[in-house]
Enzyme design. Structure first.
Site, PDB file in Angstrom:
ATOM      1  N   GLU A 100      33.064  15.529  27.034  1.00  0.00           N
ATOM      2  CA  GLU A 100      32.856  15.501  25.583  1.00  0.00           C
ATOM      3  C   GLU A 100      32.041  16.700  25.132  1.00  0.00           C
ATOM      4  O   GLU A 100      32.313  17.297  24.095  1.00  0.00           O
ATOM      5  CB  GLU A 100      32.127  14.204  25.187  1.00  0.00           C
ATOM      6  CG  GLU A 100      33.005  12.975  25.195  1.00  0.00           C
ATOM      7  CD  GLU A 100      34.248  13.144  24.346  1.00  0.00           C
ATOM      8  OE1 GLU A 100      34.123  13.565  23.169  1.00  0.00           O
ATOM      9  OE2 GLU A 100      35.355  12.907  24.859  1.00  0.00           O
ATOM     10  N   SER A 134      35.913  29.846  42.975  1.00  0.00           N
ATOM     11  CA  SER A 134      37.133  29.440  42.277  1.00  0.00           C
ATOM     12  C   SER A 134      38.401  29.587  43.098  1.00  0.00           C
ATOM     13  O   SER A 134      39.388  28.906  42.847  1.00  0.00           O
ATOM     14  CB  SER A 134      37.305  30.266  41.003  1.00  0.00           C
ATOM     15  OG  SER A 134      36.124  30.302  40.281  1.00  0.00           O
ATOM     16  N   HIS A 157      43.748  18.868  34.573  1.00  0.00           N
ATOM     17  CA  HIS A 157      43.269  19.768  35.624  1.00  0.00           C
ATOM     18  C   HIS A 157      41.871  20.263  35.275  1.00  0.00           C
ATOM     19  O   HIS A 157      40.979  20.306  36.124  1.00  0.00           O
ATOM     20  CB  HIS A 157      44.229  20.946  35.778  1.00  0.00           C
ATOM     21  CG  HIS A 157      43.666  22.060  36.600  1.00  0.00           C
ATOM     22  ND1 HIS A 157      43.471  21.941  37.954  1.00  0.00           N
ATOM     23  CD2 HIS A 157      43.211  23.285  36.255  1.00  0.00           C
ATOM     24  CE1 HIS A 157      42.933  23.063  38.408  1.00  0.00           C
ATOM     25  NE2 HIS A 157      42.762  23.890  37.404  1.00  0.00           N
ATOM     26  N   SER A 158      41.681  20.628  34.021  1.00  0.00           N
ATOM     27  CA  SER A 158      40.367  21.081  33.558  1.00  0.00           C
ATOM     28  C   SER A 158      40.380  20.984  32.041  1.00  0.00           C
ATOM     29  O   SER A 158      41.364  20.531  31.451  1.00  0.00           O
ATOM     30  CB  SER A 158      40.117  22.530  33.975  1.00  0.00           C
ATOM     31  OG  SER A 158      40.934  23.393  33.215  1.00  0.00           O
TER      32      SER A 158
END
Lengths: 336, 410
Positions: free
Chosen positions: A13, A99, A228-229
Site C-alpha cells: 500500500e 537483482s 511479480h512486483s
C-alpha cells in the site's frame, strides 16, 4: 507468517501511495519462507533471490530495519544503495539481494565450500524461483555442488510464474526435482503451502547436508498470489479468479492457522490481537522511516573499494561543488 | 614496499653488466622455448629467455642484439640490493606460482579454483604442484562453467575465504562477466560495506602465436568500466610475483592480467618477501624526450624500439603502467610534465581500449603540459586472425613505435 503477510499488505500500500518506490510481495509463499527459516539454524548462511524476506523476519529483522531499507534512509544497512526489498544483513547471515536471477546459486556453493573448508557445522540455504532454474548458473551451480560435495540446500519456489511466463513456457521437464537428480543431487518435491511439510523437508535436508556433506534440492510447489512486483499487473496475463482461488482456498497461513486452532493453541481473538499489533508496529515503522534523513552524499562514493581512491575523491569534490552552486536543484533531505 | 626499477640505458647495460642482474650472455645459446622464426618481413622474435633478436634486413641477416634491460633489472646503485642475498632465477610462470604458494602458506584462507588447476597444474603450469601440497580442497578443479565458478569464488570470498580464480584464458571470462560486473564489483557497495569480496581473478590473455581470434582477447578493455574492481597487468617475473601477492592481500577484487607469451621470461628475483604496489606504475627507462606508456607484452616491443631510438639519438622515457585501473596518474603526470610528449603503446584494440581511456585521462589532467597531441598505437579493430603474418600485423611492432616517436618529436 502473519507478520510477513501484514508487512506485505502495508508496504505494498505504501508503494501505491507513493511513499516507497518499489515493492515485491511474498503472498502465497509465506509457508516456504517461514518454515524453511525455522528448520535451519542461525549459523547457516542464506543466499536469497528476492522473495524471501520471511527468512529475515524469522531471524529477527525488525519492522524498522525493513522500513529503513525500503526507504533507503540513513539507518539502512545498505546505505541507500539498493532498490527496496534488496535486504542484506551480515549479522543475520542473509546475503544482500542482487537483482540478477540465479547468480546467488553458484555463490551459495562457494559459501558452502568455504564452510566445508573451515569444517563448520553449518550449511547454506539458497532460494530461487521456477524461472531461475532456466539460467545457466542454476545448472552449473547444482553440478558444482554435487561435484564438490558442498553442504547446500537448494530451495526452488516453484510458484508457477516468472513474471508473465507460466511454467509450461519455462520448461518441459517434470518440474524441478528431476533436474536435481540429473546432476546427482538428492531431490524432493514438497507442497510449499504446507508449513509442516516444508519444515520437515528442510529440517531433514539440513541434517543430510551437514552430516553427509551433500547438496539437497527441494522443489516447493506453490503459487505466486501477488503480482511479480509493484511494476506488474498480473491480471493482464492470468485469470483473476485463478488468483482469487489460490489466495482464499489455498492460503498457507490460513491452513496453518486452522491446524493450530484445532489443537487449541490459537484462537480468533489471538489472531485479531496479533494482526492489529503487528499492523500498528509496521505503520509506525513506516512513519518513522519516512522521516529519517537519507544517507549523506559521501556514501555515494564509499565502499566501492575499501579505501577512497583518488579518482572517486575527485568526483566527489566535483559533485559537492555542483551542489553548492545549484542547491535548489538538489533534494533537501540528503545531507551533505 | 614496491621497488621501482630504474632501467639502465641500453648502451650502459651492454658495457657494464652488473653482477646481480640478469646475465643475458649466458643464456644466449640455450633458449628454453623459441617462438616461431620467420624469414622475410621484419620480424621480432622475443625469445623466452628474454633475449630479443631483431631482424632488420628483410633478406634474413640477423643482428643479434642483447637487450639486458628488456627485462627490468635492479638498479645496481641501490644499496639494499647489494647488501641482500643475490636472489634466485626463475621464469615468470614460476614467479606467479611462488607468489601464490607463499600466500597460501601464509594464510590458510587463500585457495585456488579454476579449470585444470589441480593435478594438471593449470594450462600454463602456474598452479603446478599446489594441489599435491595443499590438497584438492584448496586447489579446486571446477567443471567448465566460468560464470559459475567465478560466482562460487565470490560467494566463498564473502564468507571469509580468499579465492584466486583462474580463467584458463582471459577470453573465457567473458562468460563470467555477469558475476564480475553485477556481483564482484557491486556487492561490497550495495550491501553497504557489509560484505567484502577479496577475490583475485587471473589468467593469460593477449595475442599469442596463432591461437585464433577467440583465444586472443584483451579483456582489460571490456572490464575497465566496472566500478569496484582493480586491474593490474604483470610483465616481468619480479612484478608478477609482487602483484600476485599484493592482489591476494588486497581487500578489493583484483583482476590480474598475465600474457600468454610472457610466461617463460626469466629473471633473477629477490629471495625475501616483497610485494608490488597495485596502484603504481613502473619506470622502466628514464628519459627526456618522450614518454612512452605501455604494459604487458608491449613493454618488450617498446624496449626493442627504444634501442633503435637511442641509436638514432632519442632519449625515450618508458613507463610500464602496470595498474590498469586505476591509472597511476602521479607517475604518468610527472613524466608528462618532464617530456611534454606522450606515446601510448598497447595491445588493446583502438576503440574503447586502455589506451583510449588513458588518452582521455592524460588530456583531462595534463593538457597544459603537452607539446603535441597524444599518440596511441593500438591493435586494429579486427578479430585476431589465425594466419601468422596477418596476426603479426594486428599487433604493434617496434618499427611502428620508432616511426611514431620520430613523428612525435618533430
Amino acid at each position: 507468517m502473519v507478520t510477513l503477510q501484514t508487512m506485505d499488505t502495508i508496504f505494498y500500500e505504501a508503494q501505491r501511495q507513493g511513499r516507497i518506490s518499489f515493492y515485491v510481495t511474498t503472498i502465497g509463499e509465506e509457508a516456504i519462507n517461514i518454515a524453511s527459516a525455522a528448520a535451519v539454524t542461525s549459523d547457516d548462511f542464506v543466499f536469497p533471490q528476492y522473495r524471501e524476506p520471511g527468512v529475515l523476519i524469522w531471524r529477527g529483522f525488525t519492522p524498522q530495519e525493513f522500513a529503513s531499507q525500503c526507504f533507503g534512509n540513513r539507518a539502512d544497512y545498505g546505505k541507500g544503495r539498493q532498490m527496496p526489498i534488496h535486504y542484506g544483513s551480515n549479522k543475520h547471515k542473509y546475503f544482500t539481494v542482487s537483482s540478477t536471477i540465479a547468480t546467488q546459486i553458484p555463490q551459495a556453493v562457494g559459501a558452502a565450500y568455504s564452510l566445508k573448508m573451515d569444517k563448520k557445522d553449518a550449511c547454506v540455504v539458497t532460494y530461487f524461483g521456477d524461472g531461475g532454474t532456466s539460467e545457466g548458473d542454476f545448472h552449473a551451480g547444482l553440478n558444482f555442488a554435487a561435484v564438490t560435495e558442498a553442504p547446500v540446500i537448494f530451495i526452488c519456489r516453484n510458484n508457477g510464474w516468472a513474471i508473465s511466463t507460466p511454467t509450461s513456457d519455462q520448461f518441459r521437464s517434470d518440474g524441478i526435482a528431476v533436474r536435481g537428480q540429473a546432476y546427482g543431487v538428492r531431490s524432493i518435491r514438497v507442497d510449499g503451502n504446507d508449513a509442516l511439510a516444508m519444515y520437515s523437508a528442510v529440517h531433514t535436508a539440513r541434517k543430510m547436508a551437514v552430516n553427509e556433506h551433500r547438496p539437497i534440492l527441494i522443489e516447493a510447489v506453490t503459487y505466486r498470489v501477488g503480482h511479480h512486483s509493484t511494476s506488474d499487473d498480473s491480471t493482464k496475463y492470468r485469470p483473476a479468479d485463478e488468483i482469487e482461488w489460490w489466495r482464499m482456498a489455498r492460503d498457507p497461513v490460513t491452513r496453518f492457522r486452522k491446524w493450530i486452532e484445532s489443537n487449541g493453541w490459537w484462537s480468533g481473538e489471538a489472531e485479531t490481537q496479533l494482526r492489529s499489533s503487528i499492523r500498528s508496529q509496521l505503520l509506525l515503522a513506516i512513519q518513522m522511516a519516512e522521516k529519517v534523513e537519507k544517507p549523506p552524499v559521501k556514501e555515494l562514493f564509499t565502499d566501492v573499494y575499501d579505501d577512497l581512491p583518488s579518482n572517486l575523491r575527485e568526483q566527489e569534490k566535483l559533485l559537492r561543488e555542483t551542489i553548492s552552486r545549484h542547491p535548489q536543484d538538489y533534494p533537501a533531505d540528503v545531507p551533505h | 614496499m614496491a621497488a621501482i626499477f630504474q632501467g639502465v640505458g641500453a648502451a650502459a647495460a651492454l658495457s657494464s653488466t652488473p653482477s646481480n642482474s640478469f646475465n643475458s650472455k649466458k643464456l644466449l645459446f640455450s633458449p628454453r622455448r623459441s617462438f616461431s622464426v620467420r624469414k622475410g618481413a621484419s620480424v621480432v622474435v622475443v625469445r623466452s629467455d628474454g633475449n630479443v633478436n631483431l631482424d632488420l634486413n628483410p633478406r634474413g641477416r640477423r643482428a643479434q642484439q642483447l637487450i639486458a634491460n628488456a627485462v627490468a633489472t635492479k638498479a645496481d646503485s641501490s644499496a639494499a640490493s647489494s647488501s641482500s642475498k643475490p636472489g634466485h632465477e626463475l621464469l615468470l610462470f614460476e614467479a606467479l606460482r611462488e607468489g601464490l604458494e607463499e600466500e597460501m602458506e601464509r594464510d590458510p584462507c587463500v585457495c585456488v579454483m579454476g579449470e585444470d588447476v589441480g593435478h594438471y597444474g593449470g594450462s600454463y603450469k602456474v598452479t603446478k604442484g599446489l594441489a599435491t601440497k595443499f590438497g584438492d580442497l584448496r586447489v579446486l578443479d571446477t567443471p567448465i562453467a566460468e560464470n559459475s565458478f567465478t560466482g562460487m569464488g565470490i560467494g566463498a570470498a564473502m564468507t571469509g575465504l580468499r579465492p584466486v580464480v583462474e580463467g584458463m584464458n582471459m577470453g573465457f571470462l567473458l562468460l563470467a562477466f555477469n558475476q564480475i560486473s553485477n556481483n564482484c564489483g557491486m556487492l561490497h557497495y550495495t550491501s553497504g560495506g557489509q560484505f567484502t569480496i577479496p577475490i583475485v581473478i587471473r589468467g593469460p590473455g593477449g595475442v599469442g602465436r596463432q591461437l585464433g581470434a577467440e583465444h586472443s582477447q584483451r579483456l582489460e578493455s571490456y572490464f575497465q568500466s566496472i566500478p569496484g574492481i582493480q586491474m593490474v597487468a604483470c610483465s616481468t617475473p619480479y612484478n608478477a610475483k609482487g602483484l600476485m601477492k599484493a592482489a591476494i592481500r588486497s581487500e578489493n577484487p583484483v583482476i590480474l592480467f598475465e600474457h600468454v607469451l610472457l610466461y617463460n621470461l626469466k629473471e633473477r628475483i629477490p629471495d625475501e618477501d616483497y610485494i608490488c604496489n597495485l596502484e603504481e606504475a613502473e619506470m622502466v627507462r628514464p628519459g627526456e624526450h618522450v614518454t612512452i606508456l605501455t604494459y604487458s607484452r608491449m613493454r618488450y616491443h617498446v624496449m626493442q624500439a627504444a634501442k633503435t631510438l637511442v641509436n638514432k639519438g632519442y632519449d625515450p622515457e618508458v613507463i610500464d603502467i602496470r595498474s590498469l585501473k586505476p591509472f597511476d596518474l602521479y607517475t604518468i603526470g610527472n613524466s608528462v610534465k618532464k617530456t611534454h610528449r606522450v606515446l601510448i603503446v598497447e595491445e588493446c584494440m583502438r576503440t574503447g581500449g586502455i589506451g583510449a581511456s588513458l588518452t582521455a585521462a592524460i588530456n583531462e589532467n595534463f593538457l597544459d603540459y603537452l607539446d603535441a597531441p597524444i599518440m596511441c598505437l593500438s591493435s586494429q579493430d579486427v578479430p585476431t586472425p589465425y594466419a601468422g603474418t596477418l596476426e603479426e600485423w594486428t599487433v604493434v611492432q617496434p618499427a611502428q613505435i620508432v616511426t611514431a616517436v620520430e613523428q612525435l618529436c618533430q
